[in-house]
Every structure is written in structure tokens, then in C-alpha cells.
Scaffold this motif. Structure first.
Motif, short mmCIF file in Angstrom:
data_model
loop_
_atom_site.label_atom_id
_atom_site.label_comp_id
_atom_site.label_asym_id
_atom_site.label_seq_id
_atom_site.Cartn_x
_atom_site.Cartn_y
_atom_site.Cartn_z
N MET A 136 -15.85 6.57 -24.49
CA MET A 136 -14.57 6.51 -25.18
C MET A 136 -14.00 5.10 -25.22
SD MET A 136 -14.07 9.62 -26.17
CE MET A 136 -12.35 9.58 -26.62
N GLY A 137 -14.82 4.11 -24.90
CA GLY A 137 -14.35 2.73 -24.93
C GLY A 137 -13.64 2.28 -23.68
N GLY A 138 -13.75 3.04 -22.60
CA GLY A 138 -13.17 2.63 -21.33
C GLY A 138 -11.89 3.33 -20.95
N SER A 139 -11.29 4.08 -21.88
CA SER A 139 -10.05 4.79 -21.56
C SER A 139 -9.96 6.09 -22.33
CB SER A 139 -8.82 3.91 -21.85
OG SER A 139 -8.75 3.62 -23.23
N LEU A 140 -9.15 7.00 -21.82
CA LEU A 140 -9.04 8.33 -22.42
C LEU A 140 -7.68 8.92 -22.06
CD1 LEU A 140 -10.25 10.96 -23.69
CD2 LEU A 140 -11.14 11.49 -21.42
N VAL A 141 -7.05 9.58 -23.03
CA VAL A 141 -5.80 10.31 -22.79
C VAL A 141 -6.07 11.79 -23.04
CG1 VAL A 141 -3.40 10.65 -23.46
CG2 VAL A 141 -4.37 8.35 -23.48
N GLN A 142 -5.69 12.62 -22.08
CA GLN A 142 -5.91 14.05 -22.24
C GLN A 142 -4.83 14.83 -21.48
OE1 GLN A 142 -9.27 15.77 -20.19
NE2 GLN A 142 -9.47 13.99 -18.85
N GLU A 143 -4.72 16.12 -21.85
CA GLU A 143 -3.83 17.01 -21.13
C GLU A 143 -4.67 18.02 -20.37
OE1 GLU A 143 -1.05 18.74 -23.83
OE2 GLU A 143 0.11 16.89 -24.06
N LYS A 144 -4.28 18.27 -19.14
CA LYS A 144 -5.02 19.21 -18.29
C LYS A 144 -4.08 19.78 -17.25
CE LYS A 144 -8.10 17.15 -15.73
NZ LYS A 144 -9.17 16.22 -15.32
N ARG A 145 -4.61 20.67 -16.42
CA ARG A 145 -3.80 21.28 -15.37
C ARG A 145 -4.37 20.95 -14.00
NH1 ARG A 145 -4.60 27.07 -17.95
NH2 ARG A 145 -6.44 25.89 -18.61
N TYR A 146 -3.47 20.57 -13.08
CA TYR A 146 -3.82 20.41 -11.68
C TYR A 146 -3.27 21.60 -10.91
CZ TYR A 146 -5.25 15.54 -12.41
OH TYR A 146 -5.88 14.40 -12.82
N LEU A 147 -3.83 21.84 -9.75
CA LEU A 147 -3.43 22.97 -8.92
C LEU A 147 -2.59 22.52 -7.74
CD1 LEU A 147 -6.83 24.93 -8.81
CD2 LEU A 147 -4.82 25.43 -10.23
N LYS A 148 -1.51 23.25 -7.50
CA LYS A 148 -0.70 23.02 -6.31
C LYS A 148 -1.26 23.85 -5.15
CE LYS A 148 3.61 21.77 -8.65
NZ LYS A 148 5.06 22.05 -8.76
N PRO A 149 -0.81 23.58 -3.92
CA PRO A 149 -1.34 24.32 -2.76
C PRO A 149 -1.18 25.83 -2.86
CG PRO A 149 -0.15 22.38 -2.02
CD PRO A 149 0.10 22.49 -3.49
N ASP A 150 -0.11 26.30 -3.54
CA ASP A 150 0.10 27.75 -3.65
C ASP A 150 -0.68 28.37 -4.79
OD1 ASP A 150 1.43 26.78 -5.83
OD2 ASP A 150 3.42 27.52 -5.26
N GLY A 151 -1.51 27.57 -5.47
CA GLY A 151 -2.35 28.10 -6.55
C GLY A 151 -1.73 28.02 -7.92
N THR A 152 -0.44 27.68 -8.01
CA THR A 152 0.18 27.53 -9.32
C THR A 152 -0.31 26.24 -9.97
OG1 THR A 152 2.11 26.41 -8.37
CG2 THR A 152 2.24 28.80 -8.64
N SER A 153 -0.26 26.19 -11.29
CA SER A 153 -0.76 25.03 -12.01
C SER A 153 0.37 24.20 -12.57
CB SER A 153 -1.69 25.47 -13.15
OG SER A 153 -1.00 26.31 -14.06
N VAL A 154 0.12 22.91 -12.75
CA VAL A 154 1.08 22.00 -13.35
C VAL A 154 0.37 21.27 -14.49
CG1 VAL A 154 0.53 20.31 -11.55
CG2 VAL A 154 2.57 19.99 -12.96
N TRP A 155 0.99 21.31 -15.67
CA TRP A 155 0.42 20.61 -16.81
C TRP A 155 0.74 19.13 -16.72
CZ3 TRP A 155 -2.95 21.71 -20.54
CH2 TRP A 155 -3.23 23.04 -20.83
N VAL A 156 -0.27 18.29 -16.97
CA VAL A 156 -0.08 16.85 -16.92
C VAL A 156 -0.76 16.19 -18.12
CG1 VAL A 156 0.09 16.74 -14.41
CG2 VAL A 156 -2.15 16.53 -15.50
N GLN A 157 -0.23 15.04 -18.49
CA GLN A 157 -0.91 14.16 -19.45
C GLN A 157 -1.47 13.00 -18.65
OE1 GLN A 157 0.53 13.03 -23.59
NE2 GLN A 157 0.92 11.12 -22.51
N VAL A 158 -2.77 12.77 -18.78
CA VAL A 158 -3.45 11.78 -17.95
C VAL A 158 -4.04 10.68 -18.83
CG1 VAL A 158 -5.18 11.40 -16.16
CG2 VAL A 158 -4.06 13.62 -16.35
N LEU A 159 -3.68 9.43 -18.49
CA LEU A 159 -4.33 8.26 -19.08
C LEU A 159 -5.32 7.75 -18.05
CD1 LEU A 159 -4.78 5.86 -20.98
CD2 LEU A 159 -2.76 4.78 -19.97
N GLU A 160 -6.60 7.77 -18.38
CA GLU A 160 -7.65 7.33 -17.46
C GLU A 160 -8.30 6.07 -18.00
OE1 GLU A 160 -9.97 10.85 -15.72
OE2 GLU A 160 -9.24 11.67 -17.62
N SER A 161 -8.48 5.08 -17.14
CA SER A 161 -9.07 3.81 -17.57
C SER A 161 -10.03 3.29 -16.52
CB SER A 161 -7.99 2.75 -17.82
OG SER A 161 -7.05 3.20 -18.77
N LEU A 162 -11.16 2.74 -16.97
CA LEU A 162 -12.09 2.07 -16.06
C LEU A 162 -11.53 0.69 -15.73
CD1 LEU A 162 -15.53 2.93 -17.73
CD2 LEU A 162 -14.66 3.83 -15.57
#
Length: 217
Positions: A136-162
Motif C-alpha cells: 500500500m506504499g508504506g501506509s494504510l487507513v482502515q476501520e476495525k474493532r478492538y476488544l476490551k477485557p470484558d469482551g465488548t468491542s470498540v470501533w477504531v480508525q487506524v492509520l498504520e505506517s512503516l
């Protein structure tokens, strides 16, 4: 410094120290003095070289100041930030990142970030985060879900870069994370309202058609 000179002779290494020198105009400047002592016949001979290190110290101070500013920016950012190794393990996180995941920052270090991701949003088996980012040219923006300790999910927008400190090979991945759970909830509510509106319009249209047919009859 006789002791330093004797030690240098025994070790065969030059002795280096820094001092302040004074110019004719009264201003002072830092210098690095390198003394090389060696045995000549029955006496000790020392050769000293003096170098002005004012510019070097300025560069070092600038680098240190830059690192301090970057560290402060990382820790105090209003968005989550995390340094991740090329195997997707957390190296360092800021407080906001820990808050988004509902966890303690020090306990996140060393964790496999993929295991904290919602199962439906995880990478396919054998997929590499590094290779995806390279493609992707070294960076990527996406939306995904992370998990909290109680199992509930949180939606996040993530910018990832090398990130490469030196050369071309990446050293780690920087992730900038924003909690978009409220926005996703609003989007779902808007979609639901639109579906309800479309259903009502369709029902009203059918009623009007039926009324027209009755009037025609």
C-alpha cells in the motif's frame, strides 16, 4: 592528569575529555582534548589534539530536544498511538491508546495486537502486516474493532505506517488510533431511520395507489 596518562600508556589508548576554553574576546566554547601518551626512551611524551565541539554539541542538543518533543507528543496526544514491531507485537503505547482498549498501558507492552482485534477483523492466516503496508506504499487507513477485557468491542480508525530509522528496511510500525464507536453508532441509527423512512414511503405509496383504484372504480 598523571594518573590518566599512566592509564593510557598501560592500555595503549588515548585519553579524551572535554573542557571549556576562553577566547581573546572573553567568550567561552567547549573543546574536546585527546591526549596520547607514549614511552620514548626513558621519558613519557604526550601529544594532545584540541577540537572545537561547539557545533557538535548544538546538534546533539537539537536531537535531544527533538526526541523530548516527540516523546511528549506521543504521550500527550489526544489520539491513541502505538509502536508495533513487524510481528504486530506492541513495543510502546500512550495513555490514550490504553484508554481506548480499556487496559493498562504497561500491561499492553509485549501483547500481540492481533489477539486484541475482533475475530472478524483479523488478518487471514499467513498474512503479514508488513507486506500489506509495503503493498500500500508504506501506509494504510482502515476501520476495525478492538476488544476490551470484558469482551465488548470498540470501533477504531487506524492509520498504520512503516517507520525506518536508517536505511530502507522498516524498524517498526506506527499506529495512530481514533475511537469512532460513537460515529459508527450514529451511522447505524441513520441507516435504520432511512430504512424506516423508505418503508413508510412504500406503505404510503401503496395506500395512495389503493385509494386511486377505489376512486377510479
Amino acid at each position: 592528569e598523571p594518573e590518566a596518562s599512566e592509564r593510557s600508556i598501560r592500555q595503549g589508548e588515548p585519553h579524551v575529555n572535554t573542557r571549556l576554553h576562553r577566547r581573546k574576546d572573553g567568550s567561552v566554547f567547549p573543546v574536546e582534548i585527546t591526549v596520547k601518551a607514549f614511552q620514548e626512551d626513558d621519558r613519557i611524551v604526550s601529544v594532545a589534539s584540541v577540537r572545537d565541539i561547539s557545533e557538535r554539541l548544538k546538534v546533539e542538543q537539537a536531537v535531544q530536544s527533538s526526541e523530548t518533543n516527540l516523546r511528549a507528543t506521543f504521550e500527550q496526544a489526544l489520539v491513541g498511538m502505538a509502536q508495533v514491531d513487524l510481528e504486530d507485537r506492541l513495543i510502546r503505547v500512550n495513555q490514550r491508546f490504553a484508554e481506548i482498549l480499556g487496559r493498562e498501558a504497561d500491561r499492553l507492552v509485549g501483547a500481540d495486537l492481533e489477539s486484541l482485534t475482533h475475530p472478524e477483523d483479523r488478518l487471514p492466516p499467513g498474512a503479514s502486516v508488513q507486506e500489506i503496508l509495503r503493498g500500500m506504499g508504506g501506509s494504510l487507513v482502515q476501520e476495525k474493532r478492538y476488544l476490551k477485557p470484558d469482551g465488548t468491542s470498540v470501533w477504531v480508525q487506524v492509520l498504520e505506517s512503516l517507520v525506518s530509522m536508517e536505511g530502507t528496511d522498516p524498524d517498526y510500525i506506527l499506529k495512530v488510533v481514533e475511537d469512532v464507536t460513537d460515529r459508527k453508532r450514529m451511522e447505524r441509527e441513520i441507516k435504520k431511520l432511512n430504512r424506516d423512512l423508505e418503508r413508510r414511503v412504500e406503505q404510503r405509496t401503496q395506500q395512495l395507489e389503493a385509494t386511486n383504484q377505489e376512486l377510479e372504480s
